[in-house]
Motif scaffolding. Structure first.
Motif, PDB file in Angstrom:
ATOM      1  N   PRO A 275      46.100  48.437  43.657  1.00 27.77           N
ATOM      2  CA  PRO A 275      45.112  48.412  42.401  1.00 27.77           C
ATOM      3  C   PRO A 275      43.897  47.399  42.812  1.00 27.77           C
ATOM      4  O   PRO A 275      44.087  46.143  42.982  1.00 27.77           O
ATOM      5  N   ASP A 276      43.104  47.992  41.975  1.00 27.12           N
ATOM      6  CA  ASP A 276      41.748  47.000  41.744  1.00 27.12           C
ATOM      7  C   ASP A 276      42.112  46.061  40.377  1.00 27.12           C
ATOM      8  O   ASP A 276      42.814  46.628  39.535  1.00 27.12           O
ATOM      9  N   PRO A 277      41.826  44.355  40.984  1.00 22.07           N
ATOM     10  CA  PRO A 277      42.583  43.617  40.176  1.00 22.07           C
ATOM     11  C   PRO A 277      42.052  44.370  38.141  1.00 22.07           C
ATOM     12  O   PRO A 277      42.580  43.452  37.565  1.00 22.07           O
ATOM     13  N   ARG A 278      40.448  44.464  38.532  1.00 22.96           N
ATOM     14  CA  ARG A 278      40.692  44.707  37.052  1.00 22.96           C
ATOM     15  C   ARG A 278      41.240  46.130  36.129  1.00 22.96           C
ATOM     16  O   ARG A 278      40.952  45.432  34.887  1.00 22.96           O
ATOM     17  N   LEU A 279      41.417  46.845  36.663  1.00 21.85           N
ATOM     18  CA  LEU A 279      42.941  47.365  35.860  1.00 21.85           C
ATOM     19  C   LEU A 279      43.929  46.845  35.819  1.00 21.85           C
ATOM     20  O   LEU A 279      44.605  47.373  35.311  1.00 21.85           O
ATOM     21  N   GLY A 281      46.909  46.644  37.391  1.00 20.62           N
ATOM     22  CA  GLY A 281      48.266  47.439  37.910  1.00 20.62           C
ATOM     23  C   GLY A 281      49.157  46.736  38.284  1.00 20.62           C
ATOM     24  O   GLY A 281      48.584  45.297  38.627  1.00 20.62           O
ATOM     25  N   THR A 282      50.480  46.815  38.731  1.00 19.91           N
ATOM     26  CA  THR A 282      51.703  45.069  39.530  1.00 19.91           C
ATOM     27  C   THR A 282      51.091  45.229  40.467  1.00 19.91           C
ATOM     28  O   THR A 282      51.701  46.526  41.314  1.00 19.91           O
ATOM     29  N   PRO A 283      50.292  44.427  41.406  1.00 18.62           N
ATOM     30  CA  PRO A 283      50.195  45.036  42.496  1.00 18.62           C
ATOM     31  C   PRO A 283      51.459  44.721  43.703  1.00 18.62           C
ATOM     32  O   PRO A 283      52.366  44.429  43.026  1.00 18.62           O
ATOM     33  N   LYS A 284      51.652  44.295  45.085  1.00 13.54           N
ATOM     34  CA  LYS A 284      52.421  44.744  46.410  1.00 13.54           C
ATOM     35  C   LYS A 284      53.520  43.360  46.215  1.00 13.54           C
ATOM     36  O   LYS A 284      54.550  43.143  46.104  1.00 13.54           O
ATOM     37  N   SER A 285      52.336  42.291  46.046  1.00 12.53           N
ATOM     38  CA  SER A 285      52.476  41.045  45.898  1.00 12.53           C
ATOM     39  C   SER A 285      51.017  39.971  45.246  1.00 12.53           C
ATOM     40  O   SER A 285      50.224  40.863  45.147  1.00 12.53           O
TER      41      SER A 285
END
Length: 286
Positions: A275-279, A281-285
């Motif tokens: 995911p774009d950090p600005r959104l 969302g929860t990343p893989k790590s």
């Protein structure tokens, strides 16, 4: 320009009021396969037609006829609602409620199914409405008008098939001679319209303008032709292998059906992009 004649295409009034049946009959006006849908579908297909004039003329002929069919069903509903006695409505729900309670069903669901539509009294003043049998308003998303006549005519066969099926079911639900006579005429017109669209499909194919698969204007060499005529068995059991769709020449005459008993995936396992950090969302790590 549309010109209205006061005389109906065909009509026999009901012999007795029946507000519960009037509620059911609303499906033939405002349901997904009701007269409003086919009326708008055929008219928009005609208005958008760029093909030969005979197709445009035919589409506008049948679309205009469907306007008259709405008026016929509206007339049936108005007669069925006229002077419908309250006692009849109470009697209509008495036994079904007892049966529902004994059978473990919700009594309120059965009451609503066997009661007069209150909107017929509150909203329309004992008249028909542009809605289906459960009060859902007619929706323009029901119609198909793609600009491709073969695709549209195939959709029209389906619409007339479902419409005739529902009209036949409603015919079987009524004991009123007037209702059955009027529906009998409408069912006959559905017979004609099914045959009409099948004839139009054949005519369109014979003209060389359209063919199968739809759209025939797309070059098949641009599709993955190895998959064009494969039948994939993706459920338990192999009875489907016995069907016409699993062997022999394809229906468009351009290939051979091939039955695959145990088809295997041909693509990789999907992993969505991070995911774009600005959104947020929860990343893989982290």
């Amino acid at each position: 320009m549309f010109y209205h004649k006061k005389r109906l295409q065909y009509f026999t009034p009901p012999e007795h009021p029946d507000a519960v049946y009037a509620k059911k009959l609303q499906e033939l006006i405002g349901g997904p396969f009701g007269e409003m849908t086919v009326m708008m579908q055929y008219l928009f297909q005609g208005w958008n037609c760029r093909g030969p004039a005979k197709y445009k003329d035919m589409l506008l002929d049948i679309g205009t006829e469907e306007i008259g069919h709405i008026e016929m069903v509206a007339g049936l509903i108005a007669h069925l609602l006229d002077n419908a006695p309250l006692e009849a409505q109470q009697e209509a729900v008495k036994d079904p409620i007892v049966g529902a309670v004994m059978g473990g069903s919700k009594a309120e669901d059965v009451i609503m199914a066997n009661a007069m539509n209150p909107q017929h009294a509150i909203v329309s003043g004992l008249g028909a409405m542009p809605a289906d049998s459960v009060g859902y308003p007619w929706n323009g998303r029901f119609i198909i008008a793609s600009g491709n006549l073969m695709a549209d005519f195939m959709s029209n066969v389906q619409a007339e098939s479902q419409g005739r099926l529902q009209a036949v079911r409603l015919y079987e639900m009524s004991n009123d001679p007037g209702v059955k006579d009027t529906l009998s005429y409408m069912i006959a017109r559905d017979t004609m319209h099914q045959n009409q669209w099948l004839a139009a499909i054949e005519d369109l194919k014979d003209s060389g303008l359209e063919d199968f698969p739809i759209p025939s204007s797309f070059p098949q060499e641009k599709e993955k032709q190895s998959a064009s005529y494969e039948y994939w068995d993706l459920s338990e059991g192999n009875e489907s292998a016995e069907g016409r769709w699993a062997k022999g020449s394809s229906m468009d005459g351009k290939g051979e059906f091939k039955y695959l008993k145990n088809p295997q995936p041909q693509g990789p396992e999907l992993e969505a992009p991070q995911p774009d950090p600005r959104l947020h969302g929860t990343p893989k790590s982290r």
